[in-house]
Design a protein around this motif. Structure first.
Motif, PDB file in Angstrom:
ATOM      1  N   GLN A  48      61.754 -48.281  -7.500  1.00  0.00           N
ATOM      2  CA  GLN A  48      61.022 -46.865  -7.879  1.00  0.00           C
ATOM      3  C   GLN A  48      60.356 -46.608  -6.551  1.00  0.00           C
ATOM      4  OE1 GLN A  48      61.043 -45.143 -10.846  1.00  0.00           O
ATOM      5  NE2 GLN A  48      62.734 -46.369 -10.837  1.00  0.00           N
ATOM      6  N   VAL A 107      59.311 -43.662  -5.457  1.00  0.00           N
ATOM      7  CA  VAL A 107      58.250 -42.755  -5.565  1.00  0.00           C
ATOM      8  C   VAL A 107      57.227 -43.317  -6.609  1.00  0.00           C
ATOM      9  CG1 VAL A 107      57.481 -40.436  -6.639  1.00  0.00           C
ATOM     10  CG2 VAL A 107      59.828 -40.601  -5.637  1.00  0.00           C
ATOM     11  N   GLU A 121      62.203 -47.254 -17.350  1.00  0.00           N
ATOM     12  CA  GLU A 121      63.091 -47.356 -15.942  1.00  0.00           C
ATOM     13  C   GLU A 121      62.170 -46.733 -14.856  1.00  0.00           C
ATOM     14  OE1 GLU A 121      66.768 -45.634 -16.276  1.00  0.00           O
ATOM     15  OE2 GLU A 121      67.457 -46.452 -14.449  1.00  0.00           O
ATOM     16  N   TYR A 143      72.159 -45.713  -1.530  1.00  0.00           N
ATOM     17  CA  TYR A 143      72.795 -46.457  -2.677  1.00  0.00           C
ATOM     18  C   TYR A 143      74.305 -46.860  -2.538  1.00  0.00           C
ATOM     19  CZ  TYR A 143      68.320 -44.855  -4.858  1.00  0.00           C
ATOM     20  OH  TYR A 143      67.081 -44.762  -5.070  1.00  0.00           O
ATOM     21  N   VAL A 153      57.138 -29.838   5.667  1.00  0.00           N
ATOM     22  CA  VAL A 153      56.750 -29.919   4.031  1.00  0.00           C
ATOM     23  C   VAL A 153      57.826 -29.649   3.376  1.00  0.00           C
ATOM     24  CG1 VAL A 153      55.481 -28.545   2.289  1.00  0.00           C
ATOM     25  CG2 VAL A 153      54.085 -29.065   4.547  1.00  0.00           C
ATOM     26  N   ALA A 206      59.773 -32.760   3.529  1.00  0.00           N
ATOM     27  CA  ALA A 206      59.166 -34.082   2.514  1.00  0.00           C
ATOM     28  C   ALA A 206      59.378 -33.647   1.224  1.00  0.00           C
ATOM     29  CB  ALA A 206      57.517 -34.004   2.876  1.00  0.00           C
ATOM     30  N   ARG A 207      59.281 -32.351   0.671  1.00  0.00           N
ATOM     31  CA  ARG A 207      59.348 -32.123  -0.711  1.00  0.00           C
ATOM     32  C   ARG A 207      60.757 -32.280  -1.133  1.00  0.00           C
ATOM     33  NH1 ARG A 207      56.086 -28.989  -3.467  1.00  0.00           N
ATOM     34  NH2 ARG A 207      55.419 -27.636  -1.646  1.00  0.00           N
ATOM     35  N   ARG A 209      61.223 -36.207  -1.608  1.00  0.00           N
ATOM     36  CA  ARG A 209      60.597 -36.677  -2.925  1.00  0.00           C
ATOM     37  C   ARG A 209      61.528 -36.379  -4.051  1.00  0.00           C
ATOM     38  NH1 ARG A 209      55.906 -35.433  -5.185  1.00  0.00           N
ATOM     39  NH2 ARG A 209      56.939 -34.289  -6.680  1.00  0.00           N
ATOM     40  N   LEU A 243      64.377 -38.698  -4.081  1.00  0.00           N
ATOM     41  CA  LEU A 243      64.057 -39.839  -4.392  1.00  0.00           C
ATOM     42  C   LEU A 243      63.934 -39.981  -6.156  1.00  0.00           C
ATOM     43  CD1 LEU A 243      61.582 -41.057  -1.536  1.00  0.00           C
ATOM     44  CD2 LEU A 243      63.786 -42.060  -1.987  1.00  0.00           C
ATOM     45  N   ASP A 244      63.187 -39.037  -6.414  1.00  0.00           N
ATOM     46  CA  ASP A 244      62.812 -38.908  -7.929  1.00  0.00           C
ATOM     47  C   ASP A 244      64.175 -38.683  -8.657  1.00  0.00           C
ATOM     48  OD1 ASP A 244      60.593 -38.905  -9.283  1.00  0.00           O
ATOM     49  OD2 ASP A 244      60.634 -36.847  -9.957  1.00  0.00           O
ATOM     50  N   ALA A 299      65.733 -41.964  -9.200  1.00  0.00           N
ATOM     51  CA  ALA A 299      64.961 -42.958  -9.762  1.00  0.00           C
ATOM     52  C   ALA A 299      65.481 -43.754 -11.043  1.00  0.00           C
ATOM     53  CB  ALA A 299      63.384 -42.319  -9.960  1.00  0.00           C
ATOM     54  N   THR A 300      66.422 -43.156 -11.545  1.00  0.00           N
ATOM     55  CA  THR A 300      66.989 -43.547 -12.593  1.00  0.00           C
ATOM     56  C   THR A 300      68.704 -43.891 -12.577  1.00  0.00           C
ATOM     57  OG1 THR A 300      67.673 -41.707 -13.841  1.00  0.00           O
ATOM     58  CG2 THR A 300      65.194 -42.559 -14.372  1.00  0.00           C
ATOM     59  N   ALA A 301      69.110 -44.957 -13.088  1.00  0.00           N
ATOM     60  CA  ALA A 301      70.705 -45.144 -13.087  1.00  0.00           C
ATOM     61  C   ALA A 301      71.322 -43.738 -13.623  1.00  0.00           C
ATOM     62  CB  ALA A 301      70.827 -46.185 -14.236  1.00  0.00           C
ATOM     63  N   SER A 302      70.585 -43.305 -14.521  1.00  0.00           N
ATOM     64  CA  SER A 302      71.374 -41.994 -15.286  1.00  0.00           C
ATOM     65  C   SER A 302      71.327 -40.805 -14.062  1.00  0.00           C
ATOM     66  CB  SER A 302      70.492 -41.481 -16.292  1.00  0.00           C
ATOM     67  OG  SER A 302      70.738 -40.166 -16.750  1.00  0.00           O
ATOM     68  N   ARG A 322      71.250 -41.011 -10.856  1.00  0.00           N
ATOM     69  CA  ARG A 322      72.006 -41.396  -9.725  1.00  0.00           C
ATOM     70  C   ARG A 322      73.628 -41.225 -10.109  1.00  0.00           C
ATOM     71  NH1 ARG A 322      68.428 -45.504  -9.424  1.00  0.00           N
ATOM     72  NH2 ARG A 322      69.781 -47.281 -10.285  1.00  0.00           N
TER      73      ARG A 322
END
Lengths: 451, 427
Positions: A40, A42, A371, B3, B349, B352-353, B356, B359-360, B363-366, B368
């Protein structure tokens, strides 16, 4: 080629436990809960304060929300724009808001930028400007937001339901305050709210994410260690609201609406109640999943809705079982009657298959449900604000596995009374009033919208 | 962050991508079919989405409603969505659901027709009509997006109508058409299967072959993409009077099509981020915080492949506000940005956004799995996913300024203005 004709069997999911917590406390009293969640990248953090909305003065409701809105608008000598730029430069989001059982300052930031973002979070909490100009902007925006949301039937239906359920209690009125009370809030009220309720002694910092090899605690100490506060008041909690209306049917006219937006609610229980897992499984069968009794009839058999579901709602110190849907206008009374019949017929009729499915669904979805680091933080927020122990998720999973058909049926019958529902319909009165008034569940009452 | 992933194709042409995350306890299965509303016949708008609904009504070995019940009953989340370019189907849950999820997806890819009935069709036409009501018709400003589209794309352009479609046309749809649609688009060689999560590469490929290997390939439709269109260069405007709480204006723009290595689109995305995304955006700062003529203002990009992407900006004005003034201000904001380009900090900025957000999303297998399917299906190379951040970091201020001048300023040429209905006069 042989094509498999029956579904593959699904083995039990591996045991799963809520991420382990590392708990620390700063010298100033701030409690810190850290959850390392691999992958994770973030990181989510929430600084949660133990102050309920019921702490707001009756004539100034909305002050907690306005405190949250104004808090990130300039701090530690930085103007609102400078502060927003500093946060954005780190790829972070920072917001503060009030909800029924707490006040939270929430941060989301890539793990690599966590220390800098924590500094800014501390600036907002400890050294907010609360400038007159920014406060005035936020107050104006909140008033505009109220006007906007009142144009959405879904929002109005939920607000009217709360009003019907909770009488004079704080829970009867909008969390962010209504126009007439928000109008009364002044900058000094926001400053006073923060001074009274936002101090390290009644706060918990919850942080979750992939911390890599870096312990996040020193950064938290660095940012929040110098935060002191002259007086540590003990949070006052009002008595939980009681459902004051029973067996009531309300109609709010929405001229020419192609759909009626419908809410039904009756008594539920708190998550700490020993019957919670059994009631959760019962609700899953009745309306808590796509294949539930309610959705199957209204959507898959009759096609009068895109979806209909029920949920166990907790918070505000009390529990509800609520049903929500939006149906084709000409099917309004039929749908409400169907829902009440399904809720009534469910008593004592939950089957072994339904209960087995509910248990597996609730227990085996845990790894998926948590998750994201954000979900972990959100659940800890909920546990703390509802007075539950930190091992609640694991304990609840164990209790869910022990639910039986008997206990699910018993909990449903014991807790939930389909004969005392509060029902709100937001729809075109010119076509739905007549059938609703002759339906017979309760006398139809028209809700008069505010002038 | 990078990944790992491996791609292969089955004998029937199904592209399979696997990205293992050992120890996660979760697995995600994700299928993208190369069919969306852009492929629809002009008199069957909404058909791809209606069809997506029918995919949950059972297939040869799966009873109606069983798809949801089996998966939810084992702790999984699942759904499907239809957009302009594609239809995706996805499930994620505890690792042991992998076989079940693959079997269910394969059965409806191969044998949907056996379970199609007039009754299911009529029922789902009704459900879609209620979905339209809930998402669009019974929502303030809910139909503005639909109304502004024809100002940027002609009615016969692939993006000239919304995926939700036309309810009268859907009511006229026949079962034969549904079957024909399945034959035309639902085949292994018109799809990508992605498996992400707690499963080894070898095992995942073996299972993909076990469940999908038997599905016969079809005549894969040739991908026809219209020629890219330049920005709209003539003003067009529609005025709408509705029961809304305050005046509002929408703008739409043609943008460059999605190609993973397109520097031009990446520059447009960064420009849109600076002008229209979030607290620090120019539109928000000027209209909401400085002038205080709006309660919200922003802009976003819908990245698409058929010739152009679509940009949409909107401003919710304060009650009583004159929209001419708002539009002039938006024009001024865009002109200034197109003239001076981003300041160094602003580009940082925006990057960076984007980082983020990326990455967000990952953050889940779904999340990705869905992103991998997109790159594999629409762009032929899932690995491009991992190059996204490098591309964004390499875009220069000059490219962003140029993108704003070329593509953002013309957003002013397509406007939909909504004003509250005057109060009804007493009868």
């Amino acid at each position: 080629v042989i094509v498999q004709e029956t579904p593959p069997l699904v083995a039990a999911a591996a045991d799963w436990r809520f991420p382990a917590v590392t708990e620390r406390r700063l010298d100033n009293g701030l409690r810190v809960l850290m959850y390392h969640c691999p992958g994770q990248y973030v990181v989510f953090a929430s600084l949660l304060f133990d102050v309920a909305l019921s702490a707001e003065p009756r004539s100034r409701e909305g002050v907690a929300g306005l405190t949250g809105r104004t808090m990130p608008r300039g701090a530690a000598g930085k103007s609102a724009d400078q502060f927003a730029d500093a946060i954005a430069m780190l790829g972070a989001d920072l917001e503060a808001s009030a909800f029924a059982d707490g006040f939270a300052v929430r941060l989301a930031v890539p793990a690599t930028n966590l220390p800098g973002a924590l500094d800014l979070m501390a600036d907002a909490v400890v050294r907010p400007s609360f400038s007159a100009e920014e406060f005035a902007k936020e107050k104006r925006l909140r008033l505009q937001e109220i006007e906007q949301t009142l144009a959405y039937p879904q929002h109005v239906a939920s607000e009217e339901l709360n009003a019907a359920l909770f009488g004079d209690a704080r829970a009867a009125r909008p969390a962010g305050g209504a126009a007439e009370t928000v109008e009364q809030v002044e900058r000094v009220d926001v400053v006073a709210f923060a001074a009274t309720h936002l101090h390290p002694g009644n706060a918990t910092m919850i942080v979750a994410g992939d911390f890599g090899p870096v312990d996040p605690f020193p950064a938290i100490v660095e940012s929040f260690g110098s935060w002191s506060h002259p007086g540590y008041g003990i949070a006052a909690h009002a008595e939980p609201p009681v459902i004051s209306g029973s067996r009531q049917l309300l109609l709010r006219d929405w001229a020419d609406a192609p759909q009626s937006t419908i809410r039904l609610a009756g008594q539920g229980i708190l998550r700490g109640d020993r019957r919670w897992p059994a009631l959760f499984v019962a609700n899953f069968a009745v309306g808590g999943n796509f294949s539930s009794r309610i959705n199957t009839v209204l959507r898959e058999e009759k096609g009068v809705t895109y979806g209909a579901s029920s949920a166990l709602d907790t918070g505000k110190g009390m529990g509800l079982l609520t049903v929500s849907t939006a149906v084709r206008s000409d099917a309004t009374v039929e749908s409400v009657a169907d829902i009440v019949s399904i809720l009534t017929d469910a008593a004592g009729t939950l089957t072994d298959d339904e209960v087995r499915m509910g248990i597996r669904a609730a227990t085996e979805s845990a790894a998926l449900g948590y998750e994201r680091a954000e979900a972990v933080v959100g659940r800890v927020e909920l546990m703390l604000s509802q007075g539950l122990p930190l091992d609640h998720v694991d304990a609840n999973l164990a209790a869910l596995r022990a639910v039986t058909t008997e206990s699910a049926n018993a909990a449903y019958v014991e807790v939930f009374d389909p004969g005392s529902l509060s029902i709100v319909v937001v729809g075109d009165a010119s076509t739905v009033r007549e059938p609703l008034s002759t339906w017979g569940y309760a006398d139809l009452r028209d809700i008069t919208p505010p002038a | 962050v990078c990944y790992p992933m491996t791609a292969t194709s089955l004998g029937n042409g199904l592209r399979v991508v696997v990205s293992p995350t050992p120890g996660l306890g979760v697995v995600a299965v994700n299928l993208w079919y190369d069919v969306g509303s852009r492929h629809e016949q002009p008199d069957r708008q909404g058909f791809a989405h209606l069809f997506e609904h029918l995919m949950f009504q059972g297939s040869r070995h799966v009873k109606s409603g069983e798809h949801f019940a089996l998966l939810q009953g084992h702790g999984s989340s699942l759904n499907a969505t239809t957009s302009f370019d594609r239809t995706n189907y996805f499930e994620s849950g505890p690792t042991p659901i992998l076989d079940l999820a693959l079997w269910l997806e394969a059965d409806r890819m191969a044998f949907l027709g056996d379970a199609l009935t007039e009754e299911n069709l009529a029922n789902q036409v009704d459900v879609v009509a209620q979905e339209r009501g809930q998402r669009y018709d019974n929502v303030p400003y809910g139909t503005v997006f639909e109304k502004i589209l024809p100002l940027v794309f002609a009615a016969d352009h692939p993006y000239g109508h919304l995926p939700i479609g036309d309810m009268q046309q859907l009511k006229a749809a026949t079962l034969d058409e549904v079957s024909a649609f399945h034959s035309a688009y639902y085949m292994p060689n018109n799809a990508v299967l992605t498996i992400v999560g707690d499963v080894g590469e070898t095992e995942a490929f073996e299972k993909a072959d076990k469940y999908f290997g038997h599905v016969a390939p079809g005549h894969s439709p040739e991908r026809r993409l219209p020629a890219p269109l330049g920005a709209v260069d003539w003003p067009a405007r529609i005025d709408i009077e509705e029961d809304v709480p305050s005046p509002a204006v929408w703008f739409a723009a043609r943008l460059p099509a999605k190609e993973p290595s397109s520097r031009e689109l990446a520059a447009v995305e960064l420009a849109v981020g600076i002008v229209g995304d979030g607290d620090t955006s120019h539109l928000n700062r000027r209209l909401v915080r400085q002038d205080q003529t709006a309660s919200s203002a922003g802009m976003g990009v819908n990245t698409l492949v058929a010739g152009n992407s679509l940009g949409v900006a909107s401003v919710r004005a304060v009650p009583g506000q004159d929209l001419d003034e708002v539009v002039d201000t938006v024009a001024d904001v865009l002109a200034r940005f197109a003239d001076s380009g981003p300041m160094a900090d602003e580009l940082a900025v925006a990057r960076a956004r984007s980082e983020r957000d990326w990455l967000d999303e990952m953050a889940t297998a779904s999340g990705r799995a869905d992103a991998i399917s997109e790159y594999a299906l629409l762009h032929g190379n899932p690995h491009l996913l991992n190059q996204r951040l490098d591309l964004l970091r390499s875009i220069t201020p000059e490219e962003v300024r140029e993108a704003a001048r070329e593509w953002l300023v013309p957003v002013l040429n397509a406007q939909a203005r909504v004003v509250p209905e005057p109060p009804a006069s007493p009868s």
